[in-house]
Design an enzyme around this catalytic site. Structure first.
Site, PDB file in Angstrom:
ATOM      1  N   ASN A   9       0.776  -1.383   0.374  1.00 49.49           N
ATOM      2  CA  ASN A   9      -0.269  -0.056   0.039  1.00 49.49           C
ATOM      3  C   ASN A   9       1.044   1.425  -0.075  1.00 49.49           C
ATOM      4  O   ASN A   9       1.352   1.202   0.841  1.00 49.49           O
ATOM      5  CB  ASN A   9      -0.996  -0.151   1.595  1.00 49.49           C
ATOM      6  CG  ASN A   9      -1.437   1.217   1.765  1.00 49.49           C
ATOM      7  OD1 ASN A   9      -1.718   1.877   0.572  1.00 49.49           O
ATOM      8  ND2 ASN A   9      -2.237   1.457   2.831  1.00 49.49           N
ATOM      9  N   TRP A  10       0.928   1.860  -1.544  1.00 45.06           N
ATOM     10  CA  TRP A  10       2.045   3.613  -1.460  1.00 45.06           C
ATOM     11  C   TRP A  10       0.768   4.712  -0.023  1.00 45.06           C
ATOM     12  O   TRP A  10       1.953   5.456  -0.565  1.00 45.06           O
ATOM     13  CB  TRP A  10       2.586   3.147  -2.827  1.00 45.06           C
ATOM     14  CG  TRP A  10       2.824   2.222  -3.527  1.00 45.06           C
ATOM     15  CD1 TRP A  10       3.700   0.869  -2.394  1.00 45.06           C
ATOM     16  CD2 TRP A  10       3.715   1.668  -4.493  1.00 45.06           C
ATOM     17  NE1 TRP A  10       4.349   0.346  -3.814  1.00 45.06           N
ATOM     18  CE2 TRP A  10       3.833   0.451  -4.590  1.00 45.06           C
ATOM     19  CE3 TRP A  10       3.915   2.598  -5.586  1.00 45.06           C
ATOM     20  CZ2 TRP A  10       5.058   0.001  -5.651  1.00 45.06           C
ATOM     21  CZ3 TRP A  10       4.277   2.567  -6.719  1.00 45.06           C
ATOM     22  CH2 TRP A  10       5.066   1.092  -6.907  1.00 45.06           C
ATOM     23  N   LYS A  11      -0.372   3.900  -0.472  1.00 44.87           N
ATOM     24  CA  LYS A  11      -0.933   5.211  -0.181  1.00 44.87           C
ATOM     25  C   LYS A  11      -0.657   6.990  -0.779  1.00 44.87           C
ATOM     26  O   LYS A  11      -0.172   7.086  -2.096  1.00 44.87           O
ATOM     27  CB  LYS A  11      -0.027   5.926   1.916  1.00 44.87           C
ATOM     28  CG  LYS A  11      -0.172   4.118   2.632  1.00 44.87           C
ATOM     29  CD  LYS A  11      -0.011   4.862   4.450  1.00 44.87           C
ATOM     30  CE  LYS A  11       0.001   3.731   4.598  1.00 44.87           C
ATOM     31  NZ  LYS A  11      -0.129   3.002   6.614  1.00 44.87           N
ATOM     32  N   HIS A  94      -9.205   1.186   5.600  1.00 48.05           N
ATOM     33  CA  HIS A  94      -8.229   1.511   5.673  1.00 48.05           C
ATOM     34  C   HIS A  94      -8.442   2.171   7.556  1.00 48.05           C
ATOM     35  O   HIS A  94      -9.249   3.735   6.605  1.00 48.05           O
ATOM     36  CB  HIS A  94      -7.115   1.691   4.983  1.00 48.05           C
ATOM     37  CG  HIS A  94      -5.878   2.157   5.283  1.00 48.05           C
ATOM     38  ND1 HIS A  94      -5.539   2.757   6.450  1.00 48.05           N
ATOM     39  CD2 HIS A  94      -4.700   0.972   5.179  1.00 48.05           C
ATOM     40  CE1 HIS A  94      -4.177   2.676   6.808  1.00 48.05           C
ATOM     41  NE2 HIS A  94      -3.962   1.787   6.050  1.00 48.05           N
ATOM     42  N   GLU A  96      -6.605   4.966   7.887  1.00 44.11           N
ATOM     43  CA  GLU A  96      -6.523   6.080   7.700  1.00 44.11           C
ATOM     44  C   GLU A  96      -7.727   6.638   6.844  1.00 44.11           C
ATOM     45  O   GLU A  96      -8.451   7.910   6.810  1.00 44.11           O
ATOM     46  CB  GLU A  96      -5.132   6.309   6.589  1.00 44.11           C
ATOM     47  CG  GLU A  96      -4.121   6.298   7.303  1.00 44.11           C
ATOM     48  CD  GLU A  96      -3.211   5.413   7.141  1.00 44.11           C
ATOM     49  OE1 GLU A  96      -3.148   5.224   5.611  1.00 44.11           O
ATOM     50  OE2 GLU A  96      -2.283   5.521   7.355  1.00 44.11           O
ATOM     51  N   GLU A 164      -5.142  -4.603  11.289  1.00 46.53           N
ATOM     52  CA  GLU A 164      -3.782  -3.370  11.798  1.00 46.53           C
ATOM     53  C   GLU A 164      -4.524  -2.803  12.474  1.00 46.53           C
ATOM     54  O   GLU A 164      -5.290  -1.900  12.305  1.00 46.53           O
ATOM     55  CB  GLU A 164      -4.011  -3.031  10.114  1.00 46.53           C
ATOM     56  CG  GLU A 164      -3.900  -3.210   8.584  1.00 46.53           C
ATOM     57  CD  GLU A 164      -3.252  -1.908   7.715  1.00 46.53           C
ATOM     58  OE1 GLU A 164      -2.259  -2.452   7.518  1.00 46.53           O
ATOM     59  OE2 GLU A 164      -3.826  -1.452   7.457  1.00 46.53           O
ATOM     60  N   GLY A 170       2.114   2.717  11.121  1.00 48.26           N
ATOM     61  CA  GLY A 170       3.796   3.678   9.889  1.00 48.26           C
ATOM     62  C   GLY A 170       3.628   4.273  11.031  1.00 48.26           C
ATOM     63  O   GLY A 170       5.037   5.376  11.179  1.00 48.26           O
ATOM     64  N   SER A 210       3.397  -1.715  10.413  1.00 51.32           N
ATOM     65  CA  SER A 210       5.141  -1.698  10.659  1.00 51.32           C
ATOM     66  C   SER A 210       5.789  -3.117  10.044  1.00 51.32           C
ATOM     67  O   SER A 210       6.572  -3.356  11.222  1.00 51.32           O
ATOM     68  CB  SER A 210       5.623  -1.377  11.747  1.00 51.32           C
ATOM     69  OG  SER A 210       5.125   0.037  12.118  1.00 51.32           O
ATOM     70  N   GLY A 231       3.442  -0.845   4.559  1.00 48.74           N
ATOM     71  CA  GLY A 231       2.795   0.046   4.106  1.00 48.74           C
ATOM     72  C   GLY A 231       4.366   0.634   3.309  1.00 48.74           C
ATOM     73  O   GLY A 231       4.842   0.615   3.130  1.00 48.74           O
ATOM     74  N   GLY A 232       4.700   1.208   4.196  1.00 47.90           N
ATOM     75  CA  GLY A 232       6.493   2.031   4.405  1.00 47.90           C
ATOM     76  C   GLY A 232       7.380   1.087   3.548  1.00 47.90           C
ATOM     77  O   GLY A 232       7.612   1.995   2.657  1.00 47.90           O
TER      78      GLY A 232
HETATM   79  P1  PGA Z   1       2.714   0.732   7.333  1.00 51.47           P
HETATM   80  O1  PGA Z   1       1.216   1.269   6.664  1.00 51.47           O
HETATM   81  O2  PGA Z   1       3.501  -0.797   7.196  1.00 51.47           O
HETATM   82  O3  PGA Z   1       3.873   1.989   7.322  1.00 51.47           O
HETATM   83  O4  PGA Z   1       3.190   0.887   9.252  1.00 51.47           O
HETATM   84  C1  PGA Z   1       0.387  -0.193   6.898  1.00 51.47           C
HETATM   85  C2  PGA Z   1      -0.957   0.284   6.006  1.00 51.47           C
HETATM   86  O5  PGA Z   1      -1.318   1.046   6.643  1.00 51.47           O
HETATM   87  O6  PGA Z   1      -1.537  -0.312   4.843  1.00 51.47           O
END
Ligand code: PGA
Length: 255
Positions: A9-11, A94, A96, A164, A170, A210, A231-232
């Site tokens: 997930n590149w956000k 998600h 966010e 999650e 993050g 993470s 994500g990251g």
């Molecule tokens: P993260 O994000 O790996 O950067 O913690 C995961 C996600 O939100 O899907």
């Protein structure tokens, strides 16, 4: 038999050219890893270009969000009809989206319905916040999020759920494998209660929050954890390839 699944997930990161560059860096290596379903979820504006780049590869494409109506006067929104020409998957609910953009369980439910009726496979995200976790409310929150998201939906095995915990996203503070598997077992039990046991055994449930190449093994060593939503670390080609490679290797070993 659930096929292991890893999605990136590149956000809200990468311009179109940056996204293309990452795909060039990882595509060949990812494509060779056969035992894992691999999905990249870049920003909307890169979907067309990356759809073309992934053509003829085993790497699949997903979107990060979508609206639940198929068309009309909804300025700025993206519909399932637009996505289904490009993507196989769509991330929905998600944290966010829930916490920054006010997405309720009811909206998530409408989006899941719209995705399924337009042949898109949803990756439903659920997870508790830190204060809920500390108050011992994890199961209560997860039960509500899963039950409401699936309300009125006929059983489907092509749903993917990502657990999650919000406090792990993050932050560099991933859950432990033990914490993740406990909640993932609980999620599978909730799905079995809503639908039935055999469908629940087909639904893939991932851990996210993470995840890196250093801690992925801790999660996927549990047979109940079918992969990861990353994500990251999915923005770094070597990291993401390593996460997928380790998933393939470990899942093969514990099969
Ligand atoms: P993260 O994000 O790996 O950067 O913690 C995961 C996600 O939100 O899907």
């Amino acid at each position: 038999m659930r096929i292991p699944f890893v999605a990136g997930n590149w956000k809200m990161n990468t311009t179109v050219s940056e996204a293309e560059k990452i795909v060039i860096e990882m595509l060949e290596k990812l494509d060779r890893i056969e035992e894992v379903e691999k999905v990249l979820c870049p920003p909307f504006v890169s979907l067309v270009s990356i759809h073309m780049m992934l053509h003829d590869s085993s790497v699949k494409l997903g979107a990060q969000n979508m609206y639940f109506e198929t068309k009309g006067a909804y300025t700025g929104e993206i519909s399932p009809l637009m996505l289904r020409e490009l993507c196989e998957f769509v991330i929905l609910g998600h944290s966010e989206r829930r916490w920054y953009f006010g997405e309720t369980d009811e909206i998530v439910n409408k989006k899941i319905k719209a995705a399924l009726s337009n042949n898109l496979k949803p990756i439903l995200c659920v997870g508790e916040r830190l204060e809920e976790n500390e108050a011992g409310k994890t199961e209560e929150v997860i039960n509500r999020q899963v039950t409401e998201a699936l309300n009125g939906i006929e059983p489907v095995s092509n749903l993917v759920i990502a657990y999650e915990p919000v406090w792990a996203i993050g932050t560099g503070k991933a859950a432990s494998g033990e914490q993740a598997v406990a909640t993932i077992r609980f999620i599978r039990a909730v799905v079995a209660k809503i639908w039935d046991e055999s469908i629940a055994l087909d639904v893939r449930i991932l851990y996210g929050g993470s995840v890196t190449s250093t801690n992925i093994a801790e999660f996927i060593s549990y047979p109940e954890i079918d992969g990861a939503l990353v994500g990251g670390a999915s923005l770094k080609a070597d990291e993401f390839v390593s996460i997928v490679e380790q998933t393939a290797k470990i899942k093969k070993r514990i099969k």
